[in-house]
Design a protein around this motif. Structure first.
Motif, short mmCIF file in Angstrom:
data_model
loop_
_atom_site.label_atom_id
_atom_site.label_comp_id
_atom_site.label_asym_id
_atom_site.label_seq_id
_atom_site.Cartn_x
_atom_site.Cartn_y
_atom_site.Cartn_z
N HIS A 95 0.85 -1.20 0.00
CA HIS A 95 0.00 0.00 0.00
C HIS A 95 0.89 1.26 0.00
CE1 HIS A 95 -4.14 1.59 1.64
NE2 HIS A 95 -3.84 2.07 0.46
N PHE A 96 1.98 1.18 0.77
CA PHE A 96 2.96 2.28 0.81
C PHE A 96 3.51 2.53 -0.59
CE2 PHE A 96 7.35 3.71 1.10
CZ PHE A 96 7.32 4.71 2.06
N GLU A 97 3.85 1.47 -1.32
CA GLU A 97 4.39 1.63 -2.69
C GLU A 97 3.38 2.32 -3.59
OE1 GLU A 97 7.08 -2.42 -2.13
OE2 GLU A 97 5.39 -2.46 -3.53
N LEU A 98 2.11 1.96 -3.43
CA LEU A 98 1.07 2.60 -4.25
C LEU A 98 0.96 4.09 -3.92
CD1 LEU A 98 -1.40 -0.36 -4.09
CD2 LEU A 98 -0.72 0.75 -6.24
N TYR A 99 1.10 4.42 -2.62
CA TYR A 99 1.04 5.84 -2.23
C TYR A 99 2.03 6.65 -3.08
CZ TYR A 99 -1.69 6.26 2.16
OH TYR A 99 -2.70 6.35 3.10
N TYR A 100 3.24 6.11 -3.26
CA TYR A 100 4.30 6.89 -3.93
C TYR A 100 4.26 6.74 -5.45
CZ TYR A 100 6.19 8.40 0.48
OH TYR A 100 6.32 9.02 1.69
N ALA A 101 4.05 5.50 -5.93
CA ALA A 101 4.12 5.30 -7.38
C ALA A 101 2.95 5.98 -8.09
CB ALA A 101 4.14 3.81 -7.71
N VAL A 102 1.75 5.88 -7.51
CA VAL A 102 0.58 6.47 -8.18
C VAL A 102 0.71 8.00 -8.20
CG1 VAL A 102 -1.92 6.78 -8.07
CG2 VAL A 102 -0.93 4.53 -7.57
N SER A 103 0.99 8.59 -7.03
CA SER A 103 1.06 10.06 -7.02
C SER A 103 2.28 10.55 -7.78
CB SER A 103 1.04 10.60 -5.59
OG SER A 103 2.17 10.15 -4.88
N GLY A 104 3.40 9.80 -7.68
CA GLY A 104 4.62 10.21 -8.40
C GLY A 104 4.42 10.22 -9.90
N SER A 105 3.55 9.34 -10.41
CA SER A 105 3.34 9.35 -11.86
C SER A 105 2.26 10.35 -12.27
CB SER A 105 3.06 7.94 -12.39
OG SER A 105 2.21 7.25 -11.55
N GLY A 106 1.80 11.13 -11.32
CA GLY A 106 0.87 12.20 -11.66
C GLY A 106 -0.59 11.78 -11.52
N ALA A 107 -0.81 10.48 -11.22
CA ALA A 107 -2.18 10.01 -11.03
C ALA A 107 -2.58 10.24 -9.56
CB ALA A 107 -2.29 8.54 -11.40
N VAL A 108 -3.80 9.83 -9.23
CA VAL A 108 -4.36 10.13 -7.91
C VAL A 108 -4.69 8.82 -7.21
CG1 VAL A 108 -6.33 11.20 -6.74
CG2 VAL A 108 -5.33 12.30 -8.75
N ILE A 109 -4.13 8.61 -6.03
CA ILE A 109 -4.47 7.39 -5.30
C ILE A 109 -5.73 7.67 -4.47
CG2 ILE A 109 -2.69 7.90 -3.54
CD1 ILE A 109 -2.63 4.83 -3.03
N HIS A 110 -6.75 6.87 -4.75
CA HIS A 110 -8.02 7.00 -4.03
C HIS A 110 -8.08 5.88 -2.99
CE1 HIS A 110 -12.63 6.24 -4.10
NE2 HIS A 110 -12.24 6.84 -3.01
N THR A 111 -7.86 6.24 -1.73
CA THR A 111 -7.88 5.23 -0.67
C THR A 111 -9.34 5.03 -0.23
OG1 THR A 111 -7.47 6.99 0.94
CG2 THR A 111 -5.56 5.75 0.15
N ILE A 112 -9.77 3.77 -0.29
CA ILE A 112 -11.19 3.47 -0.03
C ILE A 112 -11.32 2.79 1.33
CG2 ILE A 112 -13.18 2.12 -0.85
CD1 ILE A 112 -11.62 2.34 -3.69
N ASN A 113 -12.24 3.30 2.13
CA ASN A 113 -12.43 2.77 3.48
C ASN A 113 -13.36 1.56 3.42
OD1 ASN A 113 -13.13 2.30 6.11
ND2 ASN A 113 -13.39 4.46 6.64
#
Ligand code: ADP
Length: 542
Positions: free
Chosen positions: A78-96
């Motif tokens: 999940h940590f990797e997604l935080y950085y890779a998604v936002s770093g590539s300019g996309a938006v990470i949508h964390t769903i509860n």
């Protein structure tokens, strides 16, 4: 205006990890995995996997601005997604995942998520909602290849297989700091959840604020346990703040019971930990049962709901752990105020200090607060005059994602928190109640939180909830609802609180119930209870 002549380098999330990989390559992340095993790696290894993941995302044609959803526990993937998604300019949508199915379907469709990254624990949820998802093109399971042989996995692919095709160093795009980086929906106790769209700039500034001594006081010496979920309000900024300073980040996966948390705390020599009161209650009870102390822990950050006095006392008396009370909300990234130790606080006698620790704290630098009385005028900061709490600052939302609901966004750039608070001469803010939960008795405001605090600590009472219910003479009077783990006469409960509360705030009655309803972030659903107990005091005369 004479313009300053300094560089306008953007504040970008990816640079936090780039910095950690360069300057703190030994520090890193410890995670509890899906199967219970422990995974550990350094920030340098995280950096290389994040590069591969970004490559894989671009193979999937994920473009700047696209939304990528996660339904996942706190762990390294999940940590990797935080950085890779936002770093590539996309938006990470964390769903509860604790939202209702209906709300989860609503927010995924509303966000327009193109891909979902899902922890195997949430496969049953995924199976239920999949037919209603309108925009999702593919699902990836956060596990090892072959780990999940579940029919519910359907077409889902394995995250590690995706990563394997990702290549090496990624050519990161140049982003503006105002670009959107992550998206989180409020828990929405009334109406549909609303999306809060954080930017790179707001996230980095928030991380800077909570990492320092007005926040969690992290450093490269720290080992910080993030019990607060990464699926909601970015785990109070910990995945960014710990990385910024090269602190070790300890992620508990889905095992949040006292025994599992203690195992991690002990093995990782955790010195700081962040979470909501219910989780800490479980940990404290477990420690009592096994007769052990939290040897390594120095501070417990408690927020999300008011911390009861008994919790401050137990942490300190039984474990020598200092409780730092914090307050915030999804719209504030989420941290707004922290009750960090100061020289004058530490010079107080214990009782006075504990009473001060009950306050939610002072605004961290960057957040400005004011309180408005019933007449709309600003209240004095005297610690006694309550009012609606308004805030502004660079990590506070100025609108909701794809929504024209502007009811909380006021003139002058203020955001109305929906909380009622006092602020004292030293700047300490104390939450009295939510506007909608405060009990209006004979023209006075009675704090439901104050009543709940008065009952906390009474042996046998496991949870308490105070609500205002209609009363023929006073308009509304407090009713106390409790759950218990042994037989306790109602009158003992009432006399316990009576000794701790002013007359006006003493509940008129107490009802012992089997369970109390909670929302997706663990908060009591007081509205449901107000409806249910509407007639409880209507025949009372006193
Ligand atoms: P989160 O989901 O991050 O808890 P929400 O946006 O769902 O945030 O809820 C925010 C609300 O939670 C606040 O407006 C406040 O009413 C309540 N809250 C948060 N922290 C505290 C606290 N320490 N004491 C009392 N209430 C709190």
């Amino acid at each position: 205006m004479l313009t300053g002549q300094m560089m306008g380098e953007p504040l970008l999330i990816l640079d936090l990890l780039r910095h950690a990989a360069l300057c703190h390559p030994q520090a890193g992340i410890v995670s509890r995995c899906h199967d219970g095993s422990i995974h550990r790696y350094s920030y340098a290894e995280a950096w290389s996997r994040v590069n591969r993941l970004a490559g894989a995302l671009s193979e999937l044609s994920v473009a700047p601005g696209d939304r990528v959803g996660t339904i996942a526990w706190n762990d390294y993937r999940h940590f990797e997604l935080y950085y890779a998604v936002s770093g590539s300019g996309a938006v990470i949508h964390t769903i509860n995942p604790r939202l209702s199915d209906e709300q989860i379907v609503y927010i995924i469709n509303h966000a327009g998520d193109r891909f979902l990254f899902v922890d195997p624990d949430f496969l049953p949820l995924l199976a239920r909602i999949s037919p209603q998802l309108e925009t999702v093109e593919g699902v990836f399971l956060l596990c090892e290849p072959g780990e999940v042989m579940d029919a519910a996995a359907g077409e889902a692919r394995c995250y590690e297989d995706l990563l394997a095709g990702g290549g090496g160093e990624f050519a990161w795009p140049a982003l503006e700091e105002t670009a959107a980086a992550s998206l989180c929906y409020t828990s929405g106790t009334t109406g549909n959840p609303k999306g809060v769209l954080y930017s790179h700039r707001s996230t980095v500034l928030h991380a800077r604020a909570v990492a320092g001594s007005e926040g969690w006081s992290l450093s490269s010496f720290s080992s910080v346990l993030a019990v607060v979920p990464m699926f909601h309000a970015s785990a109070w900024g910990l995945p960014y703040a710990a990385t910024m300073l090269g602190a070790n980040l300890v992620l508990p996966g889905g095992r949040l019971d006292g025994a599992s948390l203690y195992e991690l705390i002990d093995s990782e020599r955790v010195d700081a930990m962040c979470g909501v009161p219910t989780v800490w209650q479980g940990l404290l009870d477990h420690m009592q049962q096994v007769g052990k102390r939290l040897e390594s822990v120095e501070k417990a950050v408690v927020g999300g709901s008011a911390v009861p006095l008994s919790m401050i006392q137990r942490f300190e008396d039984e474990h020598d752990v200092f409780v730092m009370h914090g307050w915030g909300m999804t719209e504030m990234s989420p941290v707004g105020a922290v009750n960090y130790p100061t020289p004058s606080m530490m010079a107080m006698d214990k009782e006075a200090r504990h009473n001060l620790q009950l306050k939610q704290g002072r605004p961290v630098f960057g957040v400005t607060m004011k309180i408005l009385g019933p007449d709309g005028r600003e209240q004095p900061q005297d610690g006694r005059s309550p009012g609606r709490l308004l805030v502004k600052g660079p990590w506070i939302a100025e609108s909701y994602y794809k929504s024209d609901d502007r009811s909380a966004f006021l003139e002058g750039g203020w955001f109305d928190t929906g909380d009622i608070a006092t602020i004292d001469e030293q700047g300490y803010m104390h939450i009295v109640d939510r506007v909608k939960d405060v009990i209006k008795s004979g023209g006075e405001w009675v704090s439901s939180i104050e009543i709940e605090n008065a009952i906390a600590g009474l042996e046998g009472v496991t949870e308490a909830c105070a609500i205002g219910v209609p009363h023929p003479r006073w308009g509304e009077r407090p009713l106390l609802l409790v759950t218990v783990d042994r037989a306790i006469p109602e009158r003992d409960i009432l006399s316990h609180v009576a000794g701790k509360l002013p007359r006006m705030s003493r509940p008129d009655d107490v009802v012992i119930v089997d369970a109390l309803p909670h929302n997706a972030t663990g908060k009591l659903l007081k509205k449901v209870l107000r409806d249910q107990y509407r007639d409880h005091l209507m025949n009372a005369s006193g």
